[in-house]
Design a protein around this motif. Sequence first.
Motif, PDB file in Angstrom:
ATOM      1  N   UNK A   1     -44.506 -40.285   1.052  1.00 57.15           N
ATOM      2  CA  UNK A   1     -44.820 -39.341   0.056  1.00 57.15           C
ATOM      3  C   UNK A   1     -45.023 -38.038   1.108  1.00 57.15           C
ATOM      4  N   UNK A   2     -44.387 -36.949   0.165  1.00 57.18           N
ATOM      5  CA  UNK A   2     -44.867 -35.383   1.256  1.00 57.18           C
ATOM      6  C   UNK A   2     -45.881 -34.702   0.269  1.00 57.18           C
ATOM      7  N   UNK A   3     -46.936 -34.135   1.114  1.00 61.78           N
ATOM      8  CA  UNK A   3     -47.483 -33.537   0.707  1.00 61.78           C
ATOM      9  C   UNK A   3     -47.339 -32.068   1.249  1.00 61.78           C
ATOM     10  N   UNK A   4     -49.048 -31.204   0.336  1.00 56.62           N
ATOM     11  CA  UNK A   4     -48.368 -29.807   1.255  1.00 56.62           C
ATOM     12  C   UNK A   4     -48.935 -29.571   2.569  1.00 56.62           C
ATOM     13  N   UNK A   5     -48.414 -28.565   3.699  1.00 56.49           N
ATOM     14  CA  UNK A   5     -48.502 -28.896   4.980  1.00 56.49           C
ATOM     15  C   UNK A   5     -49.730 -28.880   4.982  1.00 56.49           C
ATOM     16  N   UNK A   6     -50.792 -27.826   4.305  1.00 56.13           N
ATOM     17  CA  UNK A   6     -52.068 -27.172   4.723  1.00 56.13           C
ATOM     18  C   UNK A   6     -53.062 -27.859   3.968  1.00 56.13           C
ATOM     19  N   UNK A   7     -52.271 -28.947   3.019  1.00 57.50           N
ATOM     20  CA  UNK A   7     -53.730 -29.891   2.737  1.00 57.50           C
ATOM     21  C   UNK A   7     -54.818 -30.349   3.474  1.00 57.50           C
ATOM     22  N   UNK A   8     -55.254 -30.696   3.330  1.00 59.92           N
ATOM     23  CA  UNK A   8     -57.113 -31.509   4.269  1.00 59.92           C
ATOM     24  C   UNK A   8     -57.229 -32.826   4.137  1.00 59.92           C
ATOM     25  N   UNK A   9     -57.650 -33.623   4.760  1.00 56.48           N
ATOM     26  CA  UNK A   9     -57.578 -35.164   4.441  1.00 56.48           C
ATOM     27  C   UNK A   9     -58.393 -35.790   3.219  1.00 56.48           C
ATOM     28  N   UNK A  10     -59.802 -34.799   3.287  1.00 58.12           N
ATOM     29  CA  UNK A  10     -60.529 -35.165   2.421  1.00 58.12           C
ATOM     30  C   UNK A  10     -59.697 -34.626   0.212  1.00 58.12           C
ATOM     31  N   UNK A  11     -58.481 -33.610   0.690  1.00 57.11           N
ATOM     32  CA  UNK A  11     -58.305 -33.023  -0.041  1.00 57.11           C
ATOM     33  C   UNK A  11     -57.247 -34.077  -0.959  1.00 57.11           C
ATOM     34  N   UNK A  12     -56.491 -35.449   0.662  1.00 58.15           N
ATOM     35  CA  UNK A  12     -55.601 -35.191   0.285  1.00 58.15           C
ATOM     36  C   UNK A  12     -56.137 -37.069  -0.292  1.00 58.15           C
ATOM     37  N   UNK A  13     -57.172 -37.692   0.281  1.00 61.12           N
ATOM     38  CA  UNK A  13     -57.877 -38.422  -0.187  1.00 61.12           C
ATOM     39  C   UNK A  13     -58.274 -38.188  -1.758  1.00 61.12           C
ATOM     40  N   UNK A  14     -57.984 -36.978  -1.870  1.00 62.12           N
ATOM     41  CA  UNK A  14     -59.134 -36.771  -4.113  1.00 62.12           C
ATOM     42  C   UNK A  14     -58.287 -37.506  -3.967  1.00 62.12           C
ATOM     43  N   UNK A  15     -56.350 -36.741  -4.148  1.00 57.39           N
ATOM     44  CA  UNK A  15     -55.497 -36.731  -4.823  1.00 57.39           C
ATOM     45  C   UNK A  15     -54.647 -37.547  -4.894  1.00 57.39           C
ATOM     46  N   UNK A  16     -55.317 -39.087  -4.271  1.00 55.58           N
ATOM     47  CA  UNK A  16     -54.111 -40.514  -3.896  1.00 55.58           C
ATOM     48  C   UNK A  16     -55.791 -41.155  -5.154  1.00 55.58           C
ATOM     49  N   UNK A  17     -56.566 -40.443  -5.024  1.00 56.05           N
ATOM     50  CA  UNK A  17     -57.374 -41.293  -6.323  1.00 56.05           C
ATOM     51  C   UNK A  17     -57.231 -40.851  -7.541  1.00 56.05           C
ATOM     52  N   UNK A  18     -57.050 -39.356  -7.700  1.00 53.79           N
ATOM     53  CA  UNK A  18     -56.159 -39.224  -9.066  1.00 53.79           C
ATOM     54  C   UNK A  18     -54.788 -39.914  -9.237  1.00 53.79           C
ATOM     55  N   UNK A  19     -53.247 -40.370  -8.582  1.00 55.73           N
ATOM     56  CA  UNK A  19     -53.108 -41.308  -9.049  1.00 55.73           C
ATOM     57  C   UNK A  19     -52.636 -42.766  -9.223  1.00 55.73           C
ATOM     58  N   UNK A  20     -54.274 -42.831  -8.307  1.00 55.34           N
ATOM     59  CA  UNK A  20     -54.619 -44.506  -8.776  1.00 55.34           C
ATOM     60  C   UNK A  20     -55.195 -44.060  -9.984  1.00 55.34           C
ATOM     61  N   UNK A  21     -55.691 -43.403 -10.501  1.00 57.41           N
ATOM     62  CA  UNK A  21     -55.882 -43.284 -11.682  1.00 57.41           C
ATOM     63  C   UNK A  21     -54.993 -43.232 -13.092  1.00 57.41           C
ATOM     64  N   UNK A  22     -53.349 -42.836 -13.012  1.00 51.43           N
ATOM     65  CA  UNK A  22     -52.635 -43.050 -13.653  1.00 51.43           C
ATOM     66  C   UNK A  22     -51.774 -44.677 -13.084  1.00 51.43           C
ATOM     67  N   UNK A  23     -52.734 -45.110 -12.454  1.00 53.59           N
ATOM     68  CA  UNK A  23     -51.546 -46.393 -12.375  1.00 53.59           C
ATOM     69  C   UNK A  23     -50.875 -46.730 -10.617  1.00 53.59           C
ATOM     70  N   UNK A  24     -51.137 -45.093 -10.484  1.00 58.43           N
ATOM     71  CA  UNK A  24     -49.515 -45.233  -9.533  1.00 58.43           C
ATOM     72  C   UNK A  24     -50.745 -45.753  -7.925  1.00 58.43           C
ATOM     73  N   UNK A  25     -50.504 -46.396  -7.437  1.00 58.72           N
ATOM     74  CA  UNK A  25     -51.663 -46.842  -6.252  1.00 58.72           C
ATOM     75  C   UNK A  25     -50.769 -46.767  -4.541  1.00 58.72           C
ATOM     76  N   UNK A  26     -51.365 -45.948  -4.371  1.00 52.32           N
ATOM     77  CA  UNK A  26     -50.535 -45.453  -2.763  1.00 52.32           C
ATOM     78  C   UNK A  26     -51.507 -46.632  -1.902  1.00 52.32           C
ATOM     79  N   UNK A  27     -49.990 -47.738  -1.161  1.00 52.81           N
ATOM     80  CA  UNK A  27     -50.028 -48.560  -0.463  1.00 52.81           C
ATOM     81  C   UNK A  27     -50.498 -47.336   1.067  1.00 52.81           C
TER      82      UNK A  27
END
Length: 210
Positions: free
Chosen positions: A184-210
């Motif tokens: 996956x490609x994320x913004x270059x300035x994203x922080x770990x906590x922000x990425x974790x929150x975004x992955x949770x948003x994807x999971x809520x849509x049924x997009x599960x990041x492994x």
Amino acid sequence: MTTFTEGRHAGEFIVAEATGTRSREIGTLITGQDLEAGTVLGRITKGVAAAAAVAGNTGNATITAAPTVGAGAKPGVYRLTALSATRFMVQDPDGVALPNAVAGTEYTTHLTFTITAGGTAMVAGDSFTITVAAGSGKWTQFDQDGTDGSETAAGVLIDNVDATSADQTCVVLVRDAEINGAELTWPSDIETSEKTAAIAQLAALGLIVR
């Protein structure tokens, strides 16, 4: 010897998805971007805001005419109802109560605005409305610091799309799939906590990041 770097292939980040085209949607990638397959996307769901006093108010306080739309804001009509001359109840478009607004103090929840007292005091029941326009619904790269809807991870770009000069049609993975997080490609300035929150948003849509 010339060295060639192989780019991303369409859908190579997908581990599994629903049959047929259930997991995918066709959309529009907004101009000004050249994105590779596997880029996490957000959707532009909010536009500008406009505020106005409701006809029939007793008082003549004023409000910032074009409030700044912030993260968490919803498209639709916010209502501010006077509880006293200086304090106002704020409700979002779904009727959810937000922190009260106080005249003379900048308000910063969902929207940024200031109510300024006039020559005639507001009375209980006087009100303002703030209308947040709906966004274009177009896709854009996820931006954890965005305020137009792009701050919410909503899909993943299936293939490379160059929209540098104009909007382009794109295919987006939006539901019911497993994804290889390493591709996956994320913004270059994203922080770990922000990425974790975004992955949770994807999971809520049924997009599960492994």
